[in-house]
Motif scaffolding. Structure first.
Motif, PDB file in Angstrom:
ATOM      1  N   GLU A  37       0.837  -1.196   0.000  1.00  0.00           N
ATOM      2  CA  GLU A  37       0.000   0.000   0.000  1.00  0.00           C
ATOM      3  C   GLU A  37       0.870   1.242   0.000  1.00  0.00           C
ATOM      4  OE1 GLU A  37      -2.352  -0.293   3.545  1.00  0.00           O
ATOM      5  OE2 GLU A  37      -3.611  -1.884   2.724  1.00  0.00           O
ATOM      6  N   THR A  39       1.915   4.736   1.096  1.00  0.00           N
ATOM      7  CA  THR A  39       1.712   5.491   2.334  1.00  0.00           C
ATOM      8  C   THR A  39       2.158   6.941   2.183  1.00  0.00           C
ATOM      9  OG1 THR A  39       3.861   4.786   3.193  1.00  0.00           O
ATOM     10  CG2 THR A  39       1.941   3.445   3.807  1.00  0.00           C
ATOM     11  N   ALA A  45       3.846   0.460   2.471  1.00  0.00           N
ATOM     12  CA  ALA A  45       3.788  -0.500   3.574  1.00  0.00           C
ATOM     13  C   ALA A  45       3.561  -1.862   2.932  1.00  0.00           C
ATOM     14  CB  ALA A  45       2.642  -0.164   4.518  1.00  0.00           C
ATOM     15  N   LYS A  62       8.410  -1.610   5.466  1.00  0.00           N
ATOM     16  CA  LYS A  62       8.195  -0.398   4.705  1.00  0.00           C
ATOM     17  C   LYS A  62       9.282  -0.290   3.645  1.00  0.00           C
ATOM     18  CE  LYS A  62      10.639   2.441   8.051  1.00  0.00           C
ATOM     19  NZ  LYS A  62      10.593   3.579   8.942  1.00  0.00           N
TER      20      LYS A  62
END
Length: 192
Positions: A37, A39, A45, A62
């Motif tokens: 995803e 961020t 992430a 991350k």
């Protein structure tokens, strides 16, 4: 640990760049990945479940991209935590170069690992890393074919994607490539 390798892709440089920067493509191609995803600008992430020998763990991490040079390459910084199973952190330089019949994806990974995973035997970890890397590249190639067809044929005219991985000696376990696969490598960003 330092690793480097390259892979011939049967797509254009721009197509490879777009795919390596698409969270959904990466989620489908990284083995065990269930989350990529965005961020923030160039930050992601990642969630990943892995089993290496007797150690199974869920890793959360991350990724930060820097030195972006579209569509030629970037630097990927990664940091992943798997609780008592261990951690992986480091960076990977990824470059995409037009080649006869497609694009060459090359990478260099510098990584550190620790925890239970770091205590596993080097051969077991190297084998697991190679298997994960091959799975990533197979999935990535299938995704590119599904999206673009065979737009370019690698040298040799066989229609197969050639793997030209090059390993360098490492003092730390090679599974950290999969942390780079907290990307892209995978290869992804990577191969051990």
């Amino acid at each position: 640990m330092d690793m480097q390798g390259s892979r011939q892709l049967a797509v254009t440089q721009q197509q490879a760049w777009d795919a390596l920067n698409d969270p959904e493509v990466l989620k489908r191609c990284i083995p065990g990945c269930d989350k990529v995803e965005a961020t923030g600008e160039g930050q992601y992430a990642v969630g990943l479940s892995l089993k290496i020998g007797p150690v199974s763990a869920r890793f959360a991490g991350k990724i930060t991209l820097s030195d972006l040079q579209p569509p030629s390459g970037y630097t990927l910084h990664f940091d992943g935590q798997g609780g008592v199973a261990g951690f992986g952190k480091g960076s990977a330089q990824v470059s995409l170069t037009p080649a006869d019949g497609g694009t060459t994806l090359a990478y260099t990974v510098h990584a550190q690992v620790g925890g239970k995973v770091a205590q596993l035997g080097q051969r077991l970890i190297d084998g697991a890393a190679r298997s994960l890397a091959e799975d990533f590249f197979k999935r990535f190639d299938e995704e590119m074919q599904a999206r673009h067809g065979r737009t370019a044929e690698p040298s040799g005219g066989t229609g197969a994607v050639a793997d030209k991985a090059v390993n360098t000696p490492s003092k730390l376990p090679a599974w950290a490539w999969t942390a780079a696969a907290f990307v892209a490598i995978a290869i992804v960003w990577l191969v051990s």
